[in-house]
Design a protein around this motif. Structure first.
Motif, PDB file in Angstrom:
ATOM      1  N   GLN A   2     -91.930 -35.365 -21.611  1.00 23.36           N
ATOM      2  CA  GLN A   2     -92.465 -35.125 -20.479  1.00 23.36           C
ATOM      3  C   GLN A   2     -94.126 -35.962 -21.079  1.00 23.36           C
ATOM      4  O   GLN A   2     -95.063 -34.700 -21.879  1.00 23.36           O
ATOM      5  N   TYR A   3     -94.176 -37.196 -20.066  1.00 16.07           N
ATOM      6  CA  TYR A   3     -95.716 -37.147 -20.106  1.00 16.07           C
ATOM      7  C   TYR A   3     -96.208 -37.909 -18.715  1.00 16.07           C
ATOM      8  O   TYR A   3     -95.452 -38.635 -18.315  1.00 16.07           O
ATOM      9  N   ASP A   4     -97.535 -38.086 -18.642  1.00 13.71           N
ATOM     10  CA  ASP A   4     -98.306 -38.457 -17.821  1.00 13.71           C
ATOM     11  C   ASP A   4     -98.559 -39.828 -17.800  1.00 13.71           C
ATOM     12  O   ASP A   4     -98.807 -39.844 -19.045  1.00 13.71           O
ATOM     13  N   ARG A  23     -94.682 -41.929 -14.889  1.00 14.49           N
ATOM     14  CA  ARG A  23     -94.977 -40.390 -15.550  1.00 14.49           C
ATOM     15  C   ARG A  23     -93.433 -41.047 -16.570  1.00 14.49           C
ATOM     16  O   ARG A  23     -92.743 -41.671 -15.942  1.00 14.49           O
ATOM     17  N   VAL A  25     -90.218 -38.728 -16.832  1.00 11.03           N
ATOM     18  CA  VAL A  25     -90.467 -36.739 -16.712  1.00 11.03           C
ATOM     19  C   VAL A  25     -88.625 -36.536 -17.412  1.00 11.03           C
ATOM     20  O   VAL A  25     -88.151 -34.844 -17.386  1.00 11.03           O
ATOM     21  N   ASP A  26     -88.380 -37.120 -18.736  1.00  9.06           N
ATOM     22  CA  ASP A  26     -87.465 -36.420 -19.365  1.00  9.06           C
ATOM     23  C   ASP A  26     -86.959 -37.226 -20.057  1.00  9.06           C
ATOM     24  O   ASP A  26     -87.341 -38.861 -20.975  1.00  9.06           O
TER      25      ASP A  26
END
Length: 142
Positions: A2-4, A23, A25-26
Motif C-alpha cells: 500500500q502506498y499513498d 493511491r 491499495v493492494d
C-alpha cells in the motif's frame, strides 16, 4: 503493498499534471498492483476534452493503468530508481466513459518478464463495471 501519493512519487517519476495514480491499495511487489484514481472536474485535460461534456481521454486511462503496473515493477528493491517505459499497447478496449466523480479502480498483473522487458494485463473499473482494458508491454531502463 500500500502506498499513498507521496510514496508513489518516490517510486514513479511522474509529476503534475501526469501523476495519474492517487493511491496503491493492494498488490505484491514485482507481481501485481491495484491503484485508485479519483477523477475530478479540476483535471487539466477537461479544459479541452471536451469543454461541453467532460470525458477522461482513453489514452490517459491507459497511462494510469501503465503507472499502476509501473509501481508494481519498480517497487522491487532491485528496480528502485529505474524507469519503466511503455513499450506497447495491445487489445485496448474502452467499455464506458469515465467522467468527473468516477473512481477508477485499476489493476495491473505482470504476466511475463524476460530481462528488462515485460507484459502486464491491466483493467480499469468504475463501481465494478469494466471501463477499459489492455495488454501493456514495458521496458525497464535507467
Amino acid at each position: 503493498m500500500q502506498y499513498d501519493s507521496d510514496q508513489i512519487a518516490q517510486i514513479l517519476p511522474h509529476r503534475y499534471p501526469f501523476a495519474l495514480v492517487d493511491r496503491i491499495v493492494d498488490g505484491e511487489e514485482g507481481k501485481w498492483a491495484k491503484g485508485i484514481k479519483c477523477v475530478t472536474v479540476n483535471e487539466p485535460f477537461f479544459q479541452g476534452h471536451f469543454p461541453q461534456k467532460h470525458v477522461m481521454p482513453g489514452v490517459l486511462i491507459v497511462e494510469a493503468m501503465a503507472q499502476v503496473g509501473g509501481v508494481a515493477v519498480l517497487a522491487l528493491p532491485s528496480n528502485r530508481g529505474k524507469l519503466a517505459f511503455l513499450g506497447g499497447i495491445k487489445n485496448a478496449r474502452f467499455r464506458r466513459q469515465v467522467v468527473p466523480g468516477d473512481v477508477l479502480e485499476i489493476t495491473c498483473t505482470l504476466t511475463k518478464q524476460r530481462g528488462p522487458v515485460g507484459i502486464g494485463e491491466a483493467e480499469a473499473r468504475v463501481g465494478g463495471e469494466l471501463a477499459a482494458s489492455a495488454e501493456l508491454t514495458f521496458a525497464i531502463g535507467g
